[in-house]
Motif scaffolding. Structure first.
Motif, PDB file in Angstrom:
ATOM      1  N   ILE A 120       0.840  -1.205   0.000  1.00 25.95           N
ATOM      2  CA  ILE A 120       0.000   0.000   0.000  1.00 25.95           C
ATOM      3  C   ILE A 120       0.870   1.248   0.000  1.00 25.95           C
ATOM      4  CG2 ILE A 120      -1.581   1.377   1.429  1.00 25.95           C
ATOM      5  CD1 ILE A 120      -2.964  -1.209   2.218  1.00 25.95           C
ATOM      6  N   LEU A 121       1.960   1.201   0.776  1.00 29.04           N
ATOM      7  CA  LEU A 121       2.854   2.364   0.800  1.00 29.04           C
ATOM      8  C   LEU A 121       3.479   2.603  -0.569  1.00 29.04           C
ATOM      9  CD1 LEU A 121       4.665   4.573   2.093  1.00 29.04           C
ATOM     10  CD2 LEU A 121       6.291   2.766   2.607  1.00 29.04           C
ATOM     11  N   PHE A 122       4.059   1.529  -1.153  1.00 32.98           N
ATOM     12  CA  PHE A 122       4.812   1.706  -2.391  1.00 32.98           C
ATOM     13  C   PHE A 122       3.907   2.175  -3.538  1.00 32.98           C
ATOM     14  CE2 PHE A 122       7.475  -2.002  -0.628  1.00 32.98           C
ATOM     15  CZ  PHE A 122       8.159  -1.137   0.204  1.00 32.98           C
ATOM     16  N   LEU A 123       2.719   1.580  -3.628  1.00 26.50           N
ATOM     17  CA  LEU A 123       1.916   1.814  -4.827  1.00 26.50           C
ATOM     18  C   LEU A 123       0.786   2.816  -4.651  1.00 26.50           C
ATOM     19  CD1 LEU A 123       1.654  -1.835  -6.205  1.00 26.50           C
ATOM     20  CD2 LEU A 123       3.343  -0.079  -6.754  1.00 26.50           C
ATOM     21  N   MET A 124       0.329   3.061  -3.416  1.00 27.83           N
ATOM     22  CA  MET A 124      -0.899   3.822  -3.274  1.00 27.83           C
ATOM     23  C   MET A 124      -0.838   5.077  -2.409  1.00 27.83           C
ATOM     24  SD  MET A 124      -3.596   0.689  -3.021  1.00 27.83           S
ATOM     25  CE  MET A 124      -5.052   1.726  -2.967  1.00 27.83           C
ATOM     26  N   ALA A 125      -0.048   5.063  -1.335  1.00 29.26           N
ATOM     27  CA  ALA A 125      -0.167   6.110  -0.318  1.00 29.26           C
ATOM     28  C   ALA A 125      -0.076   7.512  -0.909  1.00 29.26           C
ATOM     29  CB  ALA A 125       0.907   5.917   0.750  1.00 29.26           C
ATOM     30  N   GLU A 126       0.985   7.718  -1.738  1.00 30.80           N
ATOM     31  CA  GLU A 126       1.224   9.040  -2.286  1.00 30.80           C
ATOM     32  C   GLU A 126       0.079   9.502  -3.194  1.00 30.80           C
ATOM     33  OE1 GLU A 126       5.291   9.762  -3.724  1.00 30.80           O
ATOM     34  OE2 GLU A 126       4.305   9.095  -5.552  1.00 30.80           O
ATOM     35  N   ARG A 127      -0.354   8.622  -4.077  1.00 25.42           N
ATOM     36  CA  ARG A 127      -1.415   9.015  -5.013  1.00 25.42           C
ATOM     37  C   ARG A 127      -2.739   9.216  -4.290  1.00 25.42           C
ATOM     38  NH1 ARG A 127       0.023   6.555 -10.884  1.00 25.42           N
ATOM     39  NH2 ARG A 127       2.254   6.503 -10.557  1.00 25.42           N
ATOM     40  N   LEU A 128      -3.007   8.364  -3.284  1.00 28.37           N
ATOM     41  CA  LEU A 128      -4.227   8.554  -2.499  1.00 28.37           C
ATOM     42  C   LEU A 128      -4.248   9.955  -1.913  1.00 28.37           C
ATOM     43  CD1 LEU A 128      -4.619   5.273  -0.360  1.00 28.37           C
ATOM     44  CD2 LEU A 128      -6.208   6.121  -2.071  1.00 28.37           C
ATOM     45  N   ARG A 129      -3.135  10.329  -1.294  1.00 28.32           N
ATOM     46  CA  ARG A 129      -3.098  11.634  -0.636  1.00 28.32           C
ATOM     47  C   ARG A 129      -3.194  12.776  -1.637  1.00 28.32           C
ATOM     48  NH1 ARG A 129      -4.254  15.437   0.609  1.00 28.32           N
ATOM     49  NH2 ARG A 129      -3.774  16.833   2.327  1.00 28.32           N
ATOM     50  N   ASN A 130      -2.500  12.640  -2.763  1.00 24.85           N
ATOM     51  CA  ASN A 130      -2.466  13.748  -3.713  1.00 24.85           C
ATOM     52  C   ASN A 130      -3.773  13.946  -4.471  1.00 24.85           C
ATOM     53  OD1 ASN A 130       0.093  14.551  -3.081  1.00 24.85           O
ATOM     54  ND2 ASN A 130       1.084  13.393  -4.710  1.00 24.85           N
ATOM     55  N   LEU A 131      -4.533  12.875  -4.641  1.00 18.95           N
ATOM     56  CA  LEU A 131      -5.750  12.995  -5.442  1.00 18.95           C
ATOM     57  C   LEU A 131      -7.017  13.126  -4.603  1.00 18.95           C
ATOM     58  CD1 LEU A 131      -5.010  10.352  -8.221  1.00 18.95           C
ATOM     59  CD2 LEU A 131      -4.988  12.841  -8.453  1.00 18.95           C
ATOM     60  N   GLY A 132      -7.009  12.565  -3.396  1.00 20.85           N
ATOM     61  CA  GLY A 132      -8.254  12.501  -2.626  1.00 20.85           C
ATOM     62  C   GLY A 132      -8.432  13.677  -1.701  1.00 20.85           C
TER      63      GLY A 132
ATOM     64  N   ARG B  22      10.819   7.170  -9.337  1.00 16.12           N
ATOM     65  CA  ARG B  22      10.029   6.791  -8.163  1.00 16.12           C
ATOM     66  C   ARG B  22       9.172   5.562  -8.456  1.00 16.12           C
ATOM     67  NH1 ARG B  22       7.291  11.734  -5.517  1.00 16.12           N
ATOM     68  NH2 ARG B  22       5.974  11.564  -7.351  1.00 16.12           N
ATOM     69  N   SER B  23       8.572   5.517  -9.648  1.00 14.71           N
ATOM     70  CA  SER B  23       7.736   4.354  -9.976  1.00 14.71           C
ATOM     71  C   SER B  23       8.559   3.085 -10.056  1.00 14.71           C
ATOM     72  CB  SER B  23       7.023   4.569 -11.310  1.00 14.71           C
ATOM     73  OG  SER B  23       6.299   5.765 -11.279  1.00 14.71           O
ATOM     74  N   ARG B  24       9.734   3.181 -10.685  1.00  9.36           N
ATOM     75  CA  ARG B  24      10.567   1.982 -10.783  1.00  9.36           C
ATOM     76  C   ARG B  24      10.964   1.478  -9.404  1.00  9.36           C
ATOM     77  NH1 ARG B  24      12.710   4.481 -15.226  1.00  9.36           N
ATOM     78  NH2 ARG B  24      14.410   5.414 -14.026  1.00  9.36           N
ATOM     79  N   PHE B  25      11.340   2.426  -8.545  1.00  9.88           N
ATOM     80  CA  PHE B  25      11.742   2.071  -7.180  1.00  9.88           C
ATOM     81  C   PHE B  25      10.571   1.415  -6.444  1.00  9.88           C
ATOM     82  CE2 PHE B  25      13.020   3.658  -2.777  1.00  9.88           C
ATOM     83  CZ  PHE B  25      14.021   2.703  -2.642  1.00  9.88           C
ATOM     84  N   ALA B  26       9.373   2.004  -6.558  1.00 11.93           N
ATOM     85  CA  ALA B  26       8.200   1.468  -5.872  1.00 11.93           C
ATOM     86  C   ALA B  26       7.857   0.075  -6.389  1.00 11.93           C
ATOM     87  CB  ALA B  26       7.006   2.405  -6.070  1.00 11.93           C
ATOM     88  N   LEU B  27       7.946  -0.116  -7.709  1.00 13.02           N
ATOM     89  CA  LEU B  27       7.632  -1.426  -8.275  1.00 13.02           C
ATOM     90  C   LEU B  27       8.654  -2.466  -7.839  1.00 13.02           C
ATOM     91  CD1 LEU B  27       6.412  -0.586 -11.882  1.00 13.02           C
ATOM     92  CD2 LEU B  27       5.088  -1.575 -10.009  1.00 13.02           C
ATOM     93  N   LEU B  28       9.925  -2.064  -7.826  1.00 10.95           N
ATOM     94  CA  LEU B  28      10.982  -2.993  -7.410  1.00 10.95           C
ATOM     95  C   LEU B  28      10.725  -3.469  -5.980  1.00 10.95           C
ATOM     96  CD1 LEU B  28      13.883  -4.240  -7.880  1.00 10.95           C
ATOM     97  CD2 LEU B  28      14.742  -2.215  -6.697  1.00 10.95           C
ATOM     98  N   LEU B  29      10.464  -2.511  -5.079  1.00 11.48           N
ATOM     99  CA  LEU B  29      10.261  -2.891  -3.676  1.00 11.48           C
ATOM    100  C   LEU B  29       8.994  -3.734  -3.511  1.00 11.48           C
ATOM    101  CD1 LEU B  29      11.316   0.280  -1.639  1.00 11.48           C
ATOM    102  CD2 LEU B  29      12.684  -1.643  -2.409  1.00 11.48           C
ATOM    103  N   SER B  30       7.923  -3.390  -4.226  1.00 10.79           N
ATOM    104  CA  SER B  30       6.702  -4.202  -4.148  1.00 10.79           C
ATOM    105  C   SER B  30       6.993  -5.624  -4.603  1.00 10.79           C
ATOM    106  CB  SER B  30       5.599  -3.637  -5.045  1.00 10.79           C
ATOM    107  OG  SER B  30       5.386  -2.291  -4.769  1.00 10.79           O
ATOM    108  N   ALA B  31       7.767  -5.739  -5.687  1.00  5.38           N
ATOM    109  CA  ALA B  31       8.085  -7.074  -6.207  1.00  5.38           C
ATOM    110  C   ALA B  31       8.888  -7.862  -5.179  1.00  5.38           C
ATOM    111  CB  ALA B  31       8.860  -6.952  -7.519  1.00  5.38           C
TER     112      ALA B  31
END
Lengths: 556, 103
Positions: A120-132, B22-31
């Motif tokens: 959730i942190l890596f993929l969502m937290a930032e976008r959730l905060r910036n858009l919502g 930032r996206s690459r880093f986030a995807l890498l860590l999620s993976a």
């Protein structure tokens, strides 16, 4: 069949406060004698949280204050509050009970409940905060049709909130009957009234502080119990394990994976439901709007996942310790028979452990913590439900943005009151029902209807209103259908011979359906509106990455 | 917020750099997190014996315990790494982008 029953009970007990009490021990949760220490400690908690609510009420002036505490919560505070929201009474009772009964399987479960957070942190937290701004519908409808997508998202939120509230209420009633010796309807009523008071008067500020206090109490109680327990084994985990193996009926087997996880499809479907369902729970997502910016949103997940991970590990050690300390003590078994049933049902090992190591005082403290925990979780749910009704349905869809702050506030308070009444009435109606299927349903809907629409609206340029609606609907309908055809409803509730859908958690099947239909109906949507929606993604993308134009914290 | 401002930011090559990094880093860590978790789940499902290996000669604790703990602690440390990079290095680029765009 036995395996899936365990899995269901396990999922249920961990997912929802005291659900197991409803699932595994209906009727077994007999009323206990009034526990005065527990009640006294609980009164201290209620008095201090009501004090906070009084203070919060004076600071709750605008809708932004009400829904998101004006965005003025720090990352650290929000991290504790998220942990307070997520560490339910059931993680304390359920995960420790699972380790007590099954050993390492309990720990593997705990990990499954944890790994969603880093993602959730890596993929969502930032976008959730910036858009919502206030609700997750803000994000889903950012560039799509306001009325349609908001209505769909609000219905998704309300469904999840109502089912989850029923589960919490039934669990709360059973748990309180057991720990405090109060009657079931009284217990449910007390929870409902306190929830409505916290939320209508104190809004998000009061709810946040109730969650923070509860998280701190729970971490403190768990840690104190951990030290007392380790002290019994010379502070050696190895000694604790070898003694546990010596007395457990399954012996050395408890130190490896057991039967609970033997079926890979069940395990994967359940873990998908947990990971992505968590990311689709409206009351969890709402917490990301309470901080001033993306920086603090990220910090809050770091703090929250630290607390949650630590607490889950502590709870599993407590379950291991209880095998020796509780499992060999006739005092904690019905009729003094250590081969028989635990007093108060299978969820009680950690409570008995508290009594064995810290006496009645500590038991009272842990009981009060469990009650506080339920209050914190239902308050968050009520607030999420109220925001879906007042902000999404009333202010945006019905009034098309023409409602005044005062009107929206009044509707949100009325909505909270209505949710409180619904929760108490349904909680009492469902007292004797097996509500385990509602857990599968809640997480199934969150993962299959809310999550796909949310994640695609943030990540996929090609998403259109038609795709989001039909795809979300496919996820919703398939999740509900699979749960109805599963054992929990088809066999247990409807009394059929065998389930048509063999797994409890539908996510592995309903999530791909939702994604597929969202994709299909988006790419085939050639309308002018679809063209505009796709074109609007570029600006949304810049805002989601940079936070330019994001809702700022209100000045206090 | 005006579309013009968003266009200006998007036109800045540093925006693509920020978003990509930032996206690459986030995807890498999620993976890393999801793969280590599902690798453990596959062991649980298909090779449970492997997780029953004692951590040392004559020990009762099995390697399942430290592996599980490592997944929790390791992925938490990854969140720390992500937060420090995102709140430092990435946010700095972000601040510069906003400054340049609002000139």
């Amino acid at each position: 069949v036995i395996k899936s029953k365990h899995l269901l009970a396990a999922a249920g007990l961990v997912l929802s406060s005291g659900l197991v009490l409803a699932a595994d021990a209906l009727g077994a949760a007999q009323k206990q004698p009034l526990n005065m220490t527990a009640i006294a400690m609980f009164f201290v908690f209620v008095a201090s949280t009501l004090g906070i609510t009084y203070w919060a009420a004076s600071r709750t002036k605008s809708t932004a204050d009400f829904y998101t505490a004006g965005g003025g919560i720090t990352g650290f505070q929000n991290g504790l509050a998220i942990a307070g929201d997520y560490m339910s009474a059931a993680t304390l009772l359920g995960l420790s009970a699972m380790t007590f009964a099954k050993g390492l399987d309990g720990f593997i479960y705990a990990i499954s409940f944890f790994v969603g957070w880093p993602v959730i942190l890596f993929l969502m937290a930032e976008r959730l905060r910036n858009l919502g701004k206030f609700t997750f519908a803000d994000i889903a409808s950012y560039r799509l049709d306001q009325s349609q997508i908001r209505t769909f998202a609000a219905i998704g939120s309300l469904t999840v909130v109502c089912f989850y509230l029923i589960v919490q209420m039934v669990g709360a009633g059973q748990l309180i009957k057991l720990l405090f010796g109060l009657d079931y309807p009284v217990a449910v009523g007390v929870v409902g009234v306190l929830m409505v008071v916290y939320v209508t008067f104190g809004g998000m500020i009061a709810t946040t502080w109730v969650q923070i206090i509860k998280a701190v109490l729970m971490l403190f109680g768990g840690t104190a119990l951990l030290f007392l327990a380790l002290g019994q084994f010379g502070f050696s985990l190895e000694t604790m394990a070898s003694k546990a193996v010596a007395v457990h009926k399954d012996g050395l087997k408890i130190m490896g994976p057991g039967s609970l996880m033997a079926d890979p499809i069940t395990a994967v479907s359940l873990s998908m439901g947990l990971v992505f369902g968590t990311a689709g729970l409206p009351h969890i997502m709402m917490r990301f709007f309470t901080v001033p910016n993306a920086k603090e949103a990220r910090k809050s997940v770091f703090v929250a996942s630290g607390c949650i991970g630590y607490f889950f590990m502590v709870v599993c050690v407590l379950g291991l310790a209880a095998i020796t300390i509780v499992g060999t003590n006739p005092e904690f078994f019905e009729g003094g028979n250590t081969a028989g049933k635990l007093l108060g049902g299978g969820n009680m090992p950690v409570m008995h452990l508290a009594k064995a190591l810290g006496g009645n005082l500590f038991l009272g403290f842990m009981s009060a913590v469990a009650f506080a925990t339920i209050l914190a979780v239902v308050s968050g749910l009520a607030l999420a439900g109220a925001s879906a009704i007042a902000h999404d349905l009333y202010a945006r869809v019905i009034r098309k943005g023409t409602a005044t702050e005062a009107e929206e506030m009044r509707v949100s308070r009325l909505a909270t009151l209505a949710l409180g009444v619904v929760a108490v009435v349904l909680g009492i109606m469902f007292e004797k029902q097996n509500v385990a299927f509602l857990v599968g349903l809640t997480f199934g809907i969150a993962a299959s209807a809310n999550f796909p629409v949310l994640i695609l609206s943030m990540y996929w340029k090609g998403l259109t209103t038609r795709g989001a609606l039909l795809g979300g609907l496919a996820g919703l309908v398939s999740a509900v259908t699979f749960v109805i055809l599963s054992k929990a409803v088809w066999v247990v509730v409807l009394g059929n011979e065998a389930p048509i859908f063999p797994y409890e958690q539908p996510a592995l099947f309903s999530m791909p359906l939702a994604f597929f239909f969202t994709w299909l109906f988006s790419v085939t949507d050639k309308s002018a509106r679809a063209g505009r929606e796709i074109a609007a993604y570029d600006d949304q993308y810049v805002r989601s990455q940079t936070g330019i134009g994001a809702a700022a914290a209100s000045a206090h | 917020m005006s579309s013009h401002l968003y266009q200006k930011v998007r036109a800045n090559p540093r925006f693509a750099e920020l978003a990509g990094k930032r996206s690459r880093f986030a995807l890498l860590l999620s993976a890393i997190v999801l793969m280590s978790y599902y690798a453990m789940m596959m062991l649980v499902a298909f090779a449970p014996e492997a997780l029953r290996t004692p951590i040392a000669e004559g020990a009762t604790l099995t390697i399942g315990v430290p592996i599980g703990a490592a997944i929790i602690i390791g992925s938490w440390l990854l969140t720390g790494w992500f937060v420090s990079r995102a709140n430092g290095e990435f946010d700095q680029i972000n601040a510069e982008l906003i400054r340049e765009a609002s000139k």
